[in-house]
Design an enzyme around this catalytic site. Structure first.
Site, PDB file in Angstrom:
ATOM      1  CE1 TYR A  37      63.562  45.542  51.484  1.00 32.67           C
ATOM      2  CE2 TYR A  37      62.595  43.535  52.395  1.00 32.67           C
ATOM      3  CZ  TYR A  37      62.459  44.830  51.942  1.00 32.67           C
ATOM      4  OH  TYR A  37      61.235  45.428  51.958  1.00 32.67           O
ATOM      5  CG  ASP A  38      64.883  38.596  54.464  1.00 28.66           C
ATOM      6  OD1 ASP A  38      64.087  39.354  53.881  1.00 28.66           O
ATOM      7  OD2 ASP A  38      65.049  37.395  54.155  1.00 28.66           O
ATOM      8  CB  SER A  83      33.944  54.576  31.846  1.00 27.17           C
ATOM      9  OG  SER A  83      34.253  53.287  31.446  1.00 27.17           O
ATOM     10  CG  LEU A  84      39.048  55.164  28.976  1.00 29.96           C
ATOM     11  CD1 LEU A  84      40.193  54.196  28.710  1.00 29.96           C
ATOM     12  CD2 LEU A  84      39.464  56.580  28.595  1.00 29.96           C
ATOM     13  CD  GLU A 115      48.995  55.997  29.208  1.00 27.23           C
ATOM     14  OE1 GLU A 115      48.289  55.259  29.927  1.00 27.23           O
ATOM     15  OE2 GLU A 115      49.313  57.151  29.505  1.00 27.23           O
ATOM     16  CE  LYS A 117      40.069  49.943  28.192  1.00 25.26           C
ATOM     17  NZ  LYS A 117      39.784  48.894  29.154  1.00 25.26           N
ATOM     18  CG  ASP A 119      41.652  42.841  31.077  1.00 24.30           C
ATOM     19  OD1 ASP A 119      40.805  43.494  31.716  1.00 24.30           O
ATOM     20  OD2 ASP A 119      41.395  41.789  30.472  1.00 24.30           O
ATOM     21  NE  ARG A 138      35.527  53.582  36.695  1.00 27.72           N
ATOM     22  CZ  ARG A 138      34.330  53.284  36.214  1.00 27.72           C
ATOM     23  NH1 ARG A 138      33.810  52.095  36.424  1.00 27.72           N
ATOM     24  NH2 ARG A 138      33.642  54.177  35.522  1.00 27.72           N
ATOM     25  CD  GLU A 177      43.198  48.937  35.274  1.00 29.23           C
ATOM     26  OE1 GLU A 177      42.988  50.153  35.515  1.00 29.23           O
ATOM     27  OE2 GLU A 177      42.323  48.177  34.841  1.00 29.23           O
ATOM     28  CE1 TYR A 229      45.672  52.966  34.484  1.00 29.14           C
ATOM     29  CE2 TYR A 229      44.600  55.109  34.364  1.00 29.14           C
ATOM     30  CZ  TYR A 229      44.534  53.735  34.576  1.00 29.14           C
ATOM     31  OH  TYR A 229      43.341  53.155  34.900  1.00 29.14           O
ATOM     32  CE  LYS A 293      45.341  57.492  29.478  1.00 25.94           C
ATOM     33  NZ  LYS A 293      46.059  57.140  30.702  1.00 25.94           N
ATOM     34  CE  LYS A 317      37.291  46.846  24.898  1.00 26.77           C
ATOM     35  NZ  LYS A 317      37.125  46.608  26.330  1.00 26.77           N
ATOM     36  CB  CYS A 411      42.705   3.705  30.740  1.00 26.86           C
ATOM     37  SG  CYS A 411      43.697   4.606  29.550  1.00 26.86           S
ATOM     38  CB  CYS A 414      45.342   0.691  27.925  1.00 26.59           C
ATOM     39  SG  CYS A 414      45.372   1.218  29.649  1.00 26.59           S
ATOM     40  CB  CYS A 427      45.699   5.382  32.806  1.00 24.27           C
ATOM     41  SG  CYS A 427      46.233   3.790  32.156  1.00 24.27           S
ATOM     42  CB  CYS A 433      48.439   3.091  28.883  1.00 25.85           C
ATOM     43  SG  CYS A 433      47.229   4.265  28.299  1.00 25.85           S
TER      44      CYS A 433
HETATM   45  S1  IVH Z   1      42.790  56.284  31.443  1.00 26.02           S
HETATM   46  C1  IVH Z   1      39.576  59.297  32.424  1.00 26.02           C
HETATM   47  N1  IVH Z   1      44.716  54.592  30.949  1.00 26.02           N
HETATM   48  O1  IVH Z   1      40.287  51.129  31.429  1.00 26.02           O
HETATM   49  C2  IVH Z   1      40.552  58.347  31.866  1.00 26.02           C
HETATM   50  N2  IVH Z   1      42.630  53.751  31.719  1.00 26.02           N
HETATM   51  O2  IVH Z   1      37.461  51.254  30.186  1.00 26.02           O
HETATM   52  C3  IVH Z   1      40.651  57.190  32.708  1.00 26.02           C
HETATM   53  N3  IVH Z   1      42.565  51.351  32.020  1.00 26.02           N
HETATM   54  O3  IVH Z   1      38.368  51.973  34.159  1.00 26.02           O
HETATM   55  C4  IVH Z   1      41.236  56.020  32.165  1.00 26.02           C
HETATM   56  N4  IVH Z   1      44.643  50.982  31.395  1.00 26.02           N
HETATM   57  O4  IVH Z   1      40.664  51.232  34.703  1.00 26.02           O
HETATM   58  C5  IVH Z   1      43.432  54.761  31.350  1.00 26.02           C
HETATM   59  N5  IVH Z   1      46.502  53.203  30.493  1.00 26.02           N
HETATM   60  C6  IVH Z   1      45.252  53.374  30.905  1.00 26.02           C
HETATM   61  C7  IVH Z   1      44.427  52.300  31.292  1.00 26.02           C
HETATM   62  C8  IVH Z   1      43.128  52.537  31.696  1.00 26.02           C
HETATM   63  C9  IVH Z   1      43.527  50.430  31.818  1.00 26.02           C
HETATM   64  C10 IVH Z   1      41.206  51.045  32.474  1.00 26.02           C
HETATM   65  C11 IVH Z   1      40.685  51.960  33.528  1.00 26.02           C
HETATM   66  C12 IVH Z   1      39.273  52.266  33.131  1.00 26.02           C
HETATM   67  C13 IVH Z   1      39.012  51.396  31.975  1.00 26.02           C
HETATM   68  C14 IVH Z   1      38.121  52.123  31.005  1.00 26.02           C
END
Ligand code: IVH
Length: 684
Positions: A37-38, A83-84, A115, A117, A119, A138, A177, A229, A293, A317, A411, A414, A427, A433
């Site tokens: 690859y290199d 957001s959700l 799916e 979520k 972080d 975002r 993400e 996603y 979803k 959550k 320490c 000891c 120490c 010790c």
């Molecule tokens: S769907 C309109 N799917 O969670 C639907 N969000 O609190 C958009 N996140 O800001 C979100 N994993 O960044 C979706 N599998 C996933 C996710 C996901 C993480 C985040 C996303 C969003 C936050 C919402």
């Protein structure tokens, strides 16, 4: 080369490199060695530098990080990044499901995709004619920051979409993400703490921070990953469900999580949630819930969105791993290796199912920087299996605070005066010790050390606790009579143990060096030291420069070794050991009977992982046959043993014409050289 030829070759190279990136980063199934690859990569770089007009926006050479920016541009997203709606109770999930069903025509067949979520940090990736043109954070959901150059450095972000399986839309924006894996996160934090710098609280902070670096070269150093996603904008003919959408994303070469499932009832959702809670610590990256979803995209249109979140999705959550609590006190705690670390004793809190009552504050500088004192309110957080972190202090108005924490001078175990090494306190009384003694004893007696049969963790702790061993040399004074009656010791086992200690007292130099537990000196370095210096006295007397003549010993390690021997307590204990029970044998070249072929003087280099042998085992085989293992390939190297995923050493060996062996051939060779039966495990 003519420009036209160069262009053709550059295109070929890009295609090849993209294919390998895809196989490696997206499919986790690499086809070529790193060197191959290199080579491709280097050739392309050279072409592009000889013919600058060949540089393209989507060239893989652009991943390494371009020029630093002064600030980020703000960009409006192609569609709002909503957001959700979220909650940790199943009751709310049931209500969500009811709302969905009510909002649709009666009789509609409702299915969901669930799916993890993730972080991490949410991003939008825009592709025009299949080429990655822009990526944004975002931000507030309407506008974000243009972090295109930083996203380009993430190997899992394709610079070009694949069209082999399915046509891509001419303009399309994806949502996903950016994450950092927990293993990478821990390694990074270890390094930062080792450099006396502040560790990160969690992988999300690193990912978000790395994305917002003005210098993409800094981002390129952080091992980031991405999962896509959703499609934010763009028409995808033929895709009618989320499930098909994920498949389409995969087809374009985007990295898609492999844990989503299609379900049809709230019960299945709850089951999925539970199974994710259970596997949360094992999947290697942080998730903080599951996203539900509606599968059918047409149904989504019917339900629509509010200004804040879609009505067709819900975040179920997990119990949080962040909590606020109070510091009950700060202790200095002595570890097995003598490092003294400040530990915050906390009012117990539950963090994602685990009760936490203490957290490491790492070192003196860290306590000062965060200004954490007894009585303070603090935010604590735990990521994956990582030790909980005190993230920050929460100021409280009008509350009188206690005094600043300061490290004790002596320490806590000891009383020996602590020595400072950077921000750390150590120490130096390694063998006396009490806090270190049991651990030292276990290491001393371990298989690679003196290999004292019958002396393990429990025995070692017991002898220290009962005062039978107050310092290391006491071990050789133990008498069977004083052991009989202790938990787990009868006449026979006590006699056997004393005999085992006695016979272990005549010890090979490399084992003795390992057994001492000198910082950074593992079995390999111990063996190298023994081969180089031959006698214990010579190792003990060697200065830093002389030590660095040994392959693999750098200035830091040399310093650790010399200061270990210079420490007066250690020196005294060593004198006692040598005057009393211990006899350290001189190291000699392994003997060979005449006529047996040997590998005497042959130099081996290993690269890549092996299946049947560990590195130390392979090294031992070479040394038993009279050969030596060295770390870099030169013309003087006799053999390069290339295992799985070999590194650049293989390419160098080929270039220099050095013989290359695979694992099986290597084993055959050492077996022929008379080392058969010395620990080559049979194939499973
Ligand atoms: S769907 C309109 N799917 O969670 C639907 N969000 O609190 C958009 N996140 O800001 C979100 N994993 O960044 C979706 N599998 C996933 C996710 C996901 C993480 C985040 C996303 C969003 C936050 C919402």
């Amino acid at each position: 080369m003519k420009l036209a030829d160069a262009r053709k070759r550059a295109e070929e190279l890009r295609r090849e490199i993209e294919r390998h990136d895809y196989l490696y980063y997206v499919r986790d199934a690499p086809r070529v060695s790193d060197e191959a690859y290199d080579l491709l990569f280097r050739e392309l770089k050279e072409l592009e530098s000889d013919f600058p007009s060949l540089q393209t926006r989507d060239s893989p050479t652009r991943r390494v990080g371009g020029k630093a920016l002064e600030s980020f541009d703000t960009v409006e997203h192609l569609a709002p990044m909503l957001s959700l709606d979220s909650h940790p109770d199943d009751e709310q999930v049931r209500k969500f499901d009811e709302r969905v069903r009510k909002g649709l025509q009666s009789g509609a067949e409702v299915a969901y995709v669930v799916e993890p979520k993730l972080d991490g940090a949410s991003v939008e990736l825009v592709y025009e004619d299949g080429v990655f043109v822009r990526g944004t954070t975002r931000g507030d959901g309407r506008v974000g920051e243009d972090v295109t150059e930083n996203l380009r450095t993430i190997p899992a972000v394709p610079l070009k979409l694949r069209s082999e399986e399915r046509e891509f839309p001419s303009a399309v924006a994806f949502r996903g993400e950016v994450i950092m894996r927990i293993g990478d996160f821990e390694r990074l934090n270890e390094r930062l703490v080792g450099e006396g710098r502040e560790p990160y609280a969690n992988p999300r902070n690193v990912a978000a921070g790395a994305l917002r670096q003005l210098d993409p070269k800094v981002t390129a150093e952080r091992p980031l990953d991405v999962y896509l996603y959703d499609i934010l904008a763009g028409d995808v003919p033929g895709v009618r469900t989320q499930w098909q959408l994920l498949e389409a994303l995969r087809g374009w070469g985007l990295r898609v999580n492999d844990l989503p499932r299609r379900v049809e009832s709230v019960e299945e959702i709850v089951d999925y949630h539970r199974s994710m809670v259970d596997s949360r610590d094992d999947i290697g990256y942080e998730i903080d819930g599951v996203v539900i979803k509606l599968d059918d995209l047409a149904f989504r249109q019917e339900l629509g969105v509010t200004s804040h979140h879609p009505r067709w999705a819900f975040a179920f959550k997990f119990a949080p791993r962040k909590e606020v609590t109070r510091v009950l006190g700060i202790l200095a705690s002595v570890g097995r290796t003598g490092a003294v670390t400040p530990v915050a004793m906390l009012r117990p809190v539950e963090l994602g199912g685990v009760t936490v009552s203490r957290a490491s504050l790492h070192n003196r500088d860290e306590v000062a920087r965060k200004d954490i004192r007894e009585g303070d309110r603090v935010r604590v957080e735990r990521a994956g299996d990582v030790i909980p972190q005190v993230v920050e202090r929460i100021p409280e108005r009008g509350r009188r605070r206690k005094r600043r924490f300061s490290m004790p001078e002596g320490c806590p175990s000891c009383g020996t005066r602590l020595v400072e090494r950077g921000p750390f306190s150590i120490c130096p009384n390694s063998f006396e010790c009490p806090a270190q003694l049991a651990g030292r004893l276990i290491h001393f007696a371990s298989r690679r050390g003196l290999d004292i049969e019958g002396l393990g963790e429990e025995g070692a702790k017991l002898f220290v606790e009962k005062g039978l061993v107050r310092h290391l040399p006491d071990l050789f004074e133990l008498r069977a009579e004083s052991l009989v009656g202790l938990e787990g010791y009868g006449d026979k086992s006590a006699t056997n143990l004393v005999a085992a200690i006695k016979s272990a007292a005549r010890v090979e130099l490399h084992r003795f060096l390992y057994a001492l537990g000198i910082p950074e000196v593992g079995a390999t370095v111990a063996r190298d030291l023994a081969l180089e210096f031959r006698t214990f006295e010579a190792v003990r007397r060697a200065g830093g420069e002389r030590l660095q003549e040994v392959d693999g010993i750098g200035p830091k390690m040399a310093e650790q070794i010399t200061s270990f021997f210079a420490e007066p307590h250690n020196s005294q204990v060593l004198d006692q050991l040598l005057a009393g029970g211990i006899e350290v044998m001189e190291a000699v070249e392994p003997e060979r009977s005449e006529g047996t072929p040997t590998l005497a003087g042959k130099k081996f280099v290993f690269t890549g992982g092996m299946e049947r042998l560990s590195r130390p085992q392979a090294k031992k085989l070479v040394e038993d046959a009279g050969g030596r293992v060295v770390s870099s390939v030169s013309k003087a190297t006799d053999y390069v043993v290339a295992g799985d995923k070999p590194g650049s050493k293989l390419g160098r060996a080929r270039a220099l014409g050095v013989a290359v062996l695979d694992e099986d051939r290597f084993i055959l060779l050492v077996e022929e050289m008379g080392a058969a039966g010395h620990g080559v495990p049979a194939r499973e």
